[in-house]
Design a protein around this motif. Structure first.
Motif, mmCIF file in Angstrom:
data_model
loop_
_atom_site.group_PDB
_atom_site.id
_atom_site.type_symbol
_atom_site.label_atom_id
_atom_site.label_comp_id
_atom_site.label_asym_id
_atom_site.label_seq_id
_atom_site.Cartn_x
_atom_site.Cartn_y
_atom_site.Cartn_z
ATOM 1 N N LYS A 129 0.791 -1.420 -0.174
ATOM 2 C CA LYS A 129 0.031 -0.170 -0.029
ATOM 3 C C LYS A 129 0.806 1.137 -0.081
ATOM 4 O O LYS A 129 1.834 1.483 0.738
ATOM 5 C CB LYS A 129 -1.045 0.017 1.337
ATOM 6 C CG LYS A 129 -2.075 1.249 1.328
ATOM 7 C CD LYS A 129 -2.853 1.040 2.518
ATOM 8 C CE LYS A 129 -3.579 2.301 2.460
ATOM 9 N NZ LYS A 129 -4.725 2.019 3.728
ATOM 10 N N SER A 130 0.726 2.228 -0.837
ATOM 11 C CA SER A 130 1.000 3.430 -1.125
ATOM 12 C C SER A 130 2.614 3.411 -0.895
ATOM 13 O O SER A 130 3.469 4.553 -1.006
ATOM 14 C CB SER A 130 0.695 4.521 0.040
ATOM 15 O OG SER A 130 1.241 3.933 1.287
ATOM 16 N N ALA A 131 3.218 2.346 -1.451
ATOM 17 C CA ALA A 131 4.600 2.209 -1.690
ATOM 18 C C ALA A 131 4.994 2.978 -2.870
ATOM 19 O O ALA A 131 4.506 3.118 -3.980
ATOM 20 C CB ALA A 131 5.159 0.703 -1.547
ATOM 21 N N LYS A 132 6.365 3.507 -2.664
ATOM 22 C CA LYS A 132 6.847 4.353 -3.948
ATOM 23 C C LYS A 132 8.101 3.311 -4.456
ATOM 24 O O LYS A 132 9.031 3.140 -3.923
ATOM 25 C CB LYS A 132 7.583 5.655 -3.224
ATOM 26 C CG LYS A 132 6.581 6.718 -2.749
ATOM 27 C CD LYS A 132 7.300 7.786 -2.197
ATOM 28 C CE LYS A 132 6.364 8.874 -1.597
ATOM 29 N NZ LYS A 132 5.722 8.102 -0.264
ATOM 30 N N VAL A 133 7.580 2.870 -5.553
ATOM 31 C CA VAL A 133 8.518 1.776 -6.302
ATOM 32 C C VAL A 133 9.418 2.216 -7.029
ATOM 33 O O VAL A 133 9.146 2.782 -7.994
ATOM 34 C CB VAL A 133 7.562 0.549 -6.911
ATOM 35 C CG1 VAL A 133 8.426 -0.383 -7.516
ATOM 36 C CG2 VAL A 133 6.508 0.030 -5.989
ATOM 37 N N MET A 134 10.576 2.122 -7.084
ATOM 38 C CA MET A 134 11.602 2.470 -7.780
ATOM 39 C C MET A 134 12.153 1.213 -8.640
ATOM 40 O O MET A 134 12.811 0.157 -8.354
ATOM 41 C CB MET A 134 13.115 2.853 -7.082
ATOM 42 C CG MET A 134 12.750 4.184 -6.313
ATOM 43 S SD MET A 134 14.055 4.528 -5.171
ATOM 44 C CE MET A 134 15.481 5.155 -6.218
ATOM 45 N N THR A 135 12.034 1.147 -9.856
ATOM 46 C CA THR A 135 12.292 0.271 -10.954
ATOM 47 C C THR A 135 13.656 0.632 -11.643
ATOM 48 O O THR A 135 13.859 1.988 -12.138
ATOM 49 C CB THR A 135 11.220 -0.017 -11.857
ATOM 50 O OG1 THR A 135 10.868 1.218 -12.740
ATOM 51 C CG2 THR A 135 9.908 -0.458 -11.268
ATOM 52 N N ILE A 136 14.500 -0.189 -11.267
ATOM 53 C CA ILE A 136 16.068 0.105 -12.026
ATOM 54 C C ILE A 136 16.455 -1.319 -12.777
ATOM 55 O O ILE A 136 16.082 -2.195 -12.624
ATOM 56 C CB ILE A 136 17.058 -0.270 -10.791
ATOM 57 C CG1 ILE A 136 16.382 1.333 -9.865
ATOM 58 C CG2 ILE A 136 18.510 0.327 -11.356
ATOM 59 C CD1 ILE A 136 17.272 1.425 -8.763
ATOM 60 N N ASP A 137 17.008 -0.795 -14.051
ATOM 61 C CA ASP A 137 17.347 -1.954 -15.034
ATOM 62 C C ASP A 137 18.231 -3.090 -14.444
ATOM 63 O O ASP A 137 17.960 -4.175 -14.924
ATOM 64 C CB ASP A 137 17.933 -1.478 -16.350
ATOM 65 C CG ASP A 137 17.159 -0.388 -17.000
ATOM 66 O OD1 ASP A 137 15.736 -0.900 -16.922
ATOM 67 O OD2 ASP A 137 17.460 0.349 -17.849
ATOM 68 N N GLU A 138 19.055 -2.847 -13.662
ATOM 69 C CA GLU A 138 19.923 -3.804 -13.006
ATOM 70 C C GLU A 138 19.895 -4.021 -11.576
ATOM 71 O O GLU A 138 19.720 -2.910 -11.032
ATOM 72 C CB GLU A 138 21.539 -3.521 -13.670
ATOM 73 C CG GLU A 138 21.939 -3.206 -14.914
ATOM 74 C CD GLU A 138 23.112 -3.084 -15.544
ATOM 75 O OE1 GLU A 138 23.993 -2.846 -14.341
ATOM 76 O OE2 GLU A 138 23.580 -3.073 -16.546
#
Length: 241
Positions: free
Chosen positions: A147-156
């Motif tokens: 819930k309400s997490a700020k997801v940081m997607t990174i290639d590696e």
């Protein structure tokens, strides 16, 4: 009789061509110990060695195609590669687009924080926090369910680890198979939770309903490698046992 021999020769020739075909194996070589680039600038790792051993039994040659993880399934669907060998978890969502081999390695979701973070001890405390993950993984899906997490997607995955080390993220979700390796190398990081990842385990992927013969050969080879001890030797080689 002559016609029979002509037909037999034609079938034999086609079989030979099939065996000599070079299979394109897609991977994302940023995920040690499963796939990574070594000091000699060669792509290596558990998955690469396993595919190499499988190819000897199944009777095919192969070449590695190194692309980003989130581009692997699109490349498979477009016919640019024939197999995905990249520590890919077999999930129900992915199974709608691809066929999976039998699982060859099981893992969990490992939650990692900075060791000096004493406040983070359970899943609920990640609500509203910044969580780093590798793009396109089952860990990204797990993070987005918080819930309400700020997801940081990174290639590696290395970048996702560094985001926590450098206080740009509060936590990292990663496969336990590689997460423990990063914990050994980084005493400033600590585990605080481990949960099932909702998959059947790491599997090789094939385009949906288009390569059943190759899939069957791979499955049979996995069984043989487990029977003859080669599989266990690879686990030991990459500290996965």
């Amino acid at each position: 009789m002559k016609l029979f021999f002509k037909l037999f020769f034609g079938v034999a020739t086609l079989a030979t061509l099939a065996l000599s075909q070079t299979i394109k194996v897609g991977t994302n070589a940023t995920y040690p110990p499963f796939e990574f680039i070594n000091e000699q600038n060669q792509i290596t790792g558990f998955d690469i060695d396993l595919i190499s051993e499988i190819s000897k039994i199944a009777g095919f040659k192969f070449e590695i195609v190194n692309i980003s993880f989130d581009a692997l399934i699109p490349a498979l669907k477009a016919g640019k590669i024939d197999i995905i060998a990249s520590a890919m978890s077999a999930t129900p969502i992915r199974a709608k687009a691809v066929d999976f081999s039998k699982p060859y390695y099981n893992t969990m979701n490992l939650f990692i924080k900075r060791a000096d973070n004493k406040d983070l001890t359970k899943l609920e405390q990640l609500e509203g926090k910044k969580i780093s993950v590798q793009l396109g993984t089952v860990q990204e899906l797990a993070a987005r369910e918080i819930k309400s997490a700020k997801v940081m997607t990174i290639d590696e995955i290395f970048g996702a680890v560094m985001a926590v080390k450098n206080s740009k993220a509060d936590a990292l979700i990663v496969d336990s198979s590689i997460g423990y390796g990063y914990l050994k190398q980084n005493p400033d990081l600590a585990e605080f939770l481990i949960l099932p990842d909702g998959s059947d385990g790491f599997s090789f992927a094939f385009d949906k309903n288009k390569n059943k013969e190759l899939q069957a050969k791979v499955d049979n080879a996995i069984d043989e490698l487990k029977r003859n001890g080669t599989y266990d030797k690879l686990l030991i080689k990459y500290d996965l046992k």
